[in-house]
Design an enzyme around this catalytic site. Sequence first.
Site, PDB file in Angstrom:
ATOM      1  N   ILE A  74       0.841  -1.202   0.000  1.00 44.79           N
ATOM      2  CA  ILE A  74       0.000   0.000   0.000  1.00 44.79           C
ATOM      3  C   ILE A  74       0.880   1.258   0.000  1.00 44.79           C
ATOM      4  O   ILE A  74       0.627   2.215  -0.730  1.00 44.79           O
ATOM      5  CB  ILE A  74      -0.970  -0.024   1.201  1.00 44.79           C
ATOM      6  N   ASP A  96      12.208   2.784   4.893  1.00 42.31           N
ATOM      7  CA  ASP A  96      11.778   1.377   4.880  1.00 42.31           C
ATOM      8  C   ASP A  96      13.015   0.500   5.089  1.00 42.31           C
ATOM      9  O   ASP A  96      14.087   0.777   4.545  1.00 42.31           O
ATOM     10  CB  ASP A  96      11.120   1.055   3.526  1.00 42.31           C
ATOM     11  N   ASN A  97      12.844  -0.566   5.868  1.00 42.39           N
ATOM     12  CA  ASN A  97      13.970  -1.486   6.085  1.00 42.39           C
ATOM     13  C   ASN A  97      13.903  -2.690   5.145  1.00 42.39           C
ATOM     14  O   ASN A  97      14.685  -3.631   5.278  1.00 42.39           O
ATOM     15  CB  ASN A  97      14.036  -1.950   7.550  1.00 42.39           C
ATOM     16  N   ALA A 107       4.249   1.068   8.018  1.00 41.88           N
ATOM     17  CA  ALA A 107       5.154  -0.030   8.380  1.00 41.88           C
ATOM     18  C   ALA A 107       4.617  -0.823   9.563  1.00 41.88           C
ATOM     19  O   ALA A 107       4.471  -0.297  10.671  1.00 41.88           O
ATOM     20  CB  ALA A 107       6.529   0.536   8.728  1.00 41.88           C
ATOM     21  N   TYR A 158      -2.525  -9.189  16.150  1.00 44.23           N
ATOM     22  CA  TYR A 158      -2.374  -8.174  15.090  1.00 44.23           C
ATOM     23  C   TYR A 158      -3.383  -7.041  15.295  1.00 44.23           C
ATOM     24  O   TYR A 158      -3.025  -5.857  15.340  1.00 44.23           O
ATOM     25  CB  TYR A 158      -2.563  -8.824  13.714  1.00 44.23           C
ATOM     26  N   HIS A 183      -3.351 -13.414   1.026  1.00 43.83           N
ATOM     27  CA  HIS A 183      -4.586 -12.734   0.636  1.00 43.83           C
ATOM     28  C   HIS A 183      -5.267 -13.413  -0.538  1.00 43.83           C
ATOM     29  O   HIS A 183      -4.614 -13.897  -1.476  1.00 43.83           O
ATOM     30  CB  HIS A 183      -4.292 -11.264   0.310  1.00 43.83           C
TER      31      HIS A 183
HETATM   32  N1  LIG Z   1      -2.949  -5.373   3.017  1.00 40.17           N
HETATM   33  C1  LIG Z   1      -4.132  -5.256   3.643  1.00 40.17           C
HETATM   34  O1  LIG Z   1      -5.172  -5.819   3.201  1.00 40.17           O
HETATM   35  C2  LIG Z   1      -4.259  -4.390   4.856  1.00 40.17           C
HETATM   36  C3  LIG Z   1      -5.509  -4.291   5.474  1.00 40.17           C
HETATM   37  C4  LIG Z   1      -5.625  -3.492   6.616  1.00 40.17           C
HETATM   38  C5  LIG Z   1      -4.520  -2.789   7.097  1.00 40.17           C
HETATM   39  N2  LIG Z   1      -3.311  -2.914   6.485  1.00 40.17           N
HETATM   40  C6  LIG Z   1      -2.170  -2.167   7.029  1.00 40.17           C
HETATM   41  O2  LIG Z   1      -1.578  -1.399   6.001  1.00 40.17           O
HETATM   42  C7  LIG Z   1      -0.168  -1.295   6.201  1.00 40.17           C
HETATM   43  C8  LIG Z   1       0.552  -1.688   4.932  1.00 40.17           C
HETATM   44  O3  LIG Z   1       0.200  -3.017   4.581  1.00 40.17           O
HETATM   45  P1  LIG Z   1       0.866  -3.700   3.308  1.00 40.17           P
HETATM   46  O4  LIG Z   1      -0.068  -4.756   2.834  1.00 40.17           O
HETATM   47  O5  LIG Z   1       1.350  -2.663   2.369  1.00 40.17           O
HETATM   48  O6  LIG Z   1       2.117  -4.413   4.009  1.00 40.17           O
HETATM   49  P2  LIG Z   1       3.599  -4.640   3.446  1.00 40.17           P
HETATM   50  O7  LIG Z   1       4.211  -5.712   4.275  1.00 40.17           O
HETATM   51  O8  LIG Z   1       3.563  -4.842   1.963  1.00 40.17           O
HETATM   52  O9  LIG Z   1       4.300  -3.249   3.742  1.00 40.17           O
HETATM   53  C9  LIG Z   1       4.861  -2.911   4.993  1.00 40.17           C
HETATM   54  C10 LIG Z   1       6.159  -2.156   4.716  1.00 40.17           C
HETATM   55  O10 LIG Z   1       6.704  -1.715   5.956  1.00 40.17           O
HETATM   56  C11 LIG Z   1       8.098  -2.023   5.993  1.00 40.17           C
HETATM   57  N3  LIG Z   1       8.494  -2.167   7.407  1.00 40.17           N
HETATM   58  C12 LIG Z   1       7.988  -3.039   8.311  1.00 40.17           C
HETATM   59  N4  LIG Z   1       8.611  -2.880   9.491  1.00 40.17           N
HETATM   60  C13 LIG Z   1       9.519  -1.874   9.341  1.00 40.17           C
HETATM   61  C14 LIG Z   1      10.459  -1.260  10.199  1.00 40.17           C
HETATM   62  N5  LIG Z   1      10.616  -1.637  11.473  1.00 40.17           N
HETATM   63  N6  LIG Z   1      11.206  -0.237   9.710  1.00 40.17           N
HETATM   64  C15 LIG Z   1      11.073   0.159   8.438  1.00 40.17           C
HETATM   65  N7  LIG Z   1      10.219  -0.402   7.563  1.00 40.17           N
HETATM   66  C16 LIG Z   1       9.439  -1.412   8.016  1.00 40.17           C
HETATM   67  C17 LIG Z   1       8.241  -3.282   5.170  1.00 40.17           C
HETATM   68  O11 LIG Z   1       9.539  -3.504   4.681  1.00 40.17           O
HETATM   69  C18 LIG Z   1       7.232  -3.018   4.053  1.00 40.17           C
HETATM   70  O12 LIG Z   1       7.830  -2.306   2.988  1.00 40.17           O
HETATM   71  C19 LIG Z   1       0.158  -2.173   7.402  1.00 40.17           C
HETATM   72  O13 LIG Z   1       0.317  -1.353   8.532  1.00 40.17           O
HETATM   73  C20 LIG Z   1      -1.068  -3.061   7.541  1.00 40.17           C
HETATM   74  O14 LIG Z   1      -1.275  -3.434   8.879  1.00 40.17           O
HETATM   75  C21 LIG Z   1      -3.150  -3.693   5.375  1.00 40.17           C
HETATM   76  O1  LIG Z   2      -6.326 -19.057   0.187  1.00 39.82           O
HETATM   77  C1  LIG Z   2      -7.281 -18.447   0.688  1.00 39.82           C
HETATM   78  C2  LIG Z   2      -7.122 -17.166   1.286  1.00 39.82           C
HETATM   79  C3  LIG Z   2      -8.224 -16.561   1.858  1.00 39.82           C
HETATM   80  N1  LIG Z   2      -9.436 -17.180   1.841  1.00 39.82           N
HETATM   81  C4  LIG Z   2     -10.606 -16.509   2.436  1.00 39.82           C
HETATM   82  O2  LIG Z   2     -10.766 -15.271   1.787  1.00 39.82           O
HETATM   83  C5  LIG Z   2     -11.250 -14.278   2.683  1.00 39.82           C
HETATM   84  C6  LIG Z   2     -10.316 -13.095   2.660  1.00 39.82           C
HETATM   85  O3  LIG Z   2      -9.071 -13.490   3.239  1.00 39.82           O
HETATM   86  P1  LIG Z   2      -7.746 -12.585   3.159  1.00 39.82           P
HETATM   87  O4  LIG Z   2      -7.547 -12.113   1.763  1.00 39.82           O
HETATM   88  O5  LIG Z   2      -6.649 -13.363   3.798  1.00 39.82           O
HETATM   89  O6  LIG Z   2      -8.116 -11.297   4.017  1.00 39.82           O
HETATM   90  P2  LIG Z   2      -8.657 -11.177   5.510  1.00 39.82           P
HETATM   91  O7  LIG Z   2      -8.345 -12.373   6.314  1.00 39.82           O
HETATM   92  O8  LIG Z   2     -10.103 -10.777   5.418  1.00 39.82           O
HETATM   93  O9  LIG Z   2      -7.774  -9.994   6.095  1.00 39.82           O
HETATM   94  C7  LIG Z   2      -7.447  -8.794   5.369  1.00 39.82           C
HETATM   95  O10 LIG Z   2      -8.434  -7.842   5.565  1.00 39.82           O
HETATM   96  C8  LIG Z   2      -8.618  -7.446   6.923  1.00 39.82           C
HETATM   97  C9  LIG Z   2      -9.690  -6.415   6.986  1.00 39.82           C
HETATM   98  O11 LIG Z   2     -10.899  -6.927   6.515  1.00 39.82           O
HETATM   99  C10 LIG Z   2      -7.320  -6.855   7.466  1.00 39.82           C
HETATM  100  O12 LIG Z   2      -7.502  -6.598   8.813  1.00 39.82           O
HETATM  101  C11 LIG Z   2      -6.187  -7.834   7.288  1.00 39.82           C
HETATM  102  O13 LIG Z   2      -4.993  -7.182   7.654  1.00 39.82           O
HETATM  103  C12 LIG Z   2      -6.106  -8.271   5.854  1.00 39.82           C
HETATM  104  O14 LIG Z   2      -5.113  -9.261   5.705  1.00 39.82           O
HETATM  105  C13 LIG Z   2     -11.303 -14.960   4.056  1.00 39.82           C
HETATM  106  O15 LIG Z   2     -12.626 -15.384   4.267  1.00 39.82           O
HETATM  107  C14 LIG Z   2     -10.416 -16.197   3.902  1.00 39.82           C
HETATM  108  O16 LIG Z   2     -10.840 -17.287   4.671  1.00 39.82           O
HETATM  109  C15 LIG Z   2      -9.611 -18.422   1.264  1.00 39.82           C
HETATM  110  O17 LIG Z   2     -10.702 -18.988   1.250  1.00 39.82           O
HETATM  111  N2  LIG Z   2      -8.518 -19.021   0.696  1.00 39.82           N
END
Ligand SMILES: NC(=O)c1ccc[n+]([C@@H]2O[C@H](COP(=O)([O-])OP(=O)(O)OC[C@H]3O[C@@H](n4cnc5c(N)ncnc54)[C@H](O)[C@@H]3O)[C@@H](O)[C@H]2O)c1
Ligand SMILES: O=c1ccn([C@@H]2O[C@H](COP(=O)(O)OP(=O)(O)O[C@H]3O[C@H](CO)[C@@H](O)[C@H](O)[C@H]3O)[C@@H](O)[C@H]2O)c(=O)[nH]1
Length: 326
Positions: A12, A31-32, A73, A140, A188
């Site tokens: 993101i 970023d690390n 992060a 988490y 995901h």
């Molecule tokens: N992906 C989702 O569906 C989702 C949903 C809800 C919330 N979020 C939140 O959004 C944010 C970004 O998620 P994402 O999917 O892009 O994750 P990501 O793992 O792709 O990105 C996280 C980034 O943070 C960096 N990072 C982690 N720890 C660090 C540290 N100590 N110092 C410097 N850099 C560090 C990592 O190297 C990475 O580039 C997270 O905080 C996550 O909890 C994501």
């Molecule tokens: O191989 C897979 C992976 C996922 N799922 C299902 O697909 C749905 C979505 O799963 P996933 O994509 O892993 O997302 P979530 O578990 O819903 O979690 C995401 O979305 C949340 C908010 O809704 C955030 O809090 C989390 O950080 C983020 O990872 C869930 O019902 C899972 O059980 C499957 O059936 N098969």
Amino acid sequence: MTILVIGGAGFIGSHMVKRLCEEGESVIVLDNLSTGFRDAVVGGEFIFGDFGSRALLSDIFRTHDIDTVMHFASFIQVGESVTAPAKYYLNNVSNTLQLLDLMVEHDIKQFVFSSTAAVYGNTGSEPITEAHACAPINPYGRTKRMVEEALEDFNRAYGLNFFSLRYFNAAGADPMARIGERHYPETHLIPLVLQAASGRRDAITVFGRDYPTPDGTCVRDYVHVDDLCEAHLLAVRALRKGHKGGFFNLGNSRGYSVAEVIEAAQRVTGRPITVWDAERRAGDPPVLVADASAAVDALSWVATKPHLDVIVEDAWRWERKKGLKW
Ligand SMILES: NC(=O)c1ccc[n+]([C@@H]2O[C@H](COP(=O)([O-])OP(=O)(O)OC[C@H]3O[C@@H](n4cnc5c(N)ncnc54)[C@H](O)[C@@H]3O)[C@@H](O)[C@H]2O)c1
Ligand SMILES: O=c1ccn([C@@H]2O[C@H](COP(=O)(O)OP(=O)(O)O[C@H]3O[C@H](CO)[C@@H](O)[C@H](O)[C@H]3O)[C@@H](O)[C@H]2O)c(=O)[nH]1
């Protein structure tokens, strides 16, 4: 005025950096690369380092004219947070509290935080508003909620204004496929389904068909990463205009089941996708759908890519991108 994007090499954060640069903002990325990628950072000044380093952060705050910190992060895997909670509390909570402390010390008063729907815990099937009780059911979610509580206290005591944006299921990718989702391991649903379509994976496993939902599979609210970034941009602008911020859901207020996601992937890719059935995955609520009307009202946020097929199309372009080193 410069924006510091922490975690800007991740999924993101990298889309955020691209968008900020397109808007002409001055951007620094810290970023690390623990889960991010240097080549995902398409603009701004890149600083390799850990945001848990007090010395490094102090140095960055001292030497740059930063008015806003955007904090992406953290560690993000729910399952891992259960088996390795220390890793999550240290990075997601301790490091973030130190960051906030340093922001106060350096008189930086604007903060945009990546929160999550996981702060709500078990919910019913109705769209969730921000008024819903926060009772996270895994470490988490608890780490994110702890930071949110600290933010309220920092706001009251030090005038630090924040937007804590609670994303539902982030998905999609840059439509030009310059950057996209890269998680190892990937957990995901959408990227995994598309890996099954491209042949990088044998099949997609459906975790449970016995949920109390119309087709028995879990329902989620998928939101395009570019729409998330638009909301963040609006949040920064609102803070700069004196908006006090707060907690806001980001989602499309429309749920799709796992089976519907697989159907969409078949439609978009035109490929057969092998489906395996498995037991429920621990900790998955049956339905998670946002009521995002507060963000729409406060920020005039309009999601431009709410349709699942568009989200899947953009993610598919990224999955098929040639020459990518997986
Ligand atoms: N992906 C989702 O569906 C989702 C949903 C809800 C919330 N979020 C939140 O959004 C944010 C970004 O998620 P994402 O999917 O892009 O994750 P990501 O793992 O792709 O990105 C996280 C980034 O943070 C960096 N990072 C982690 N720890 C660090 C540290 N100590 N110092 C410097 N850099 C560090 C990592 O190297 C990475 O580039 C997270 O905080 C996550 O909890 C994501
Ligand atoms: O191989 C897979 C992976 C996922 N799922 C299902 O697909 C749905 C979505 O799963 P996933 O994509 O892993 O997302 P979530 O578990 O819903 O979690 C995401 O979305 C949340 C908010 O809704 C955030 O809090 C989390 O950080 C983020 O990872 C869930 O019902 C899972 O059980 C499957 O059936 N098969």
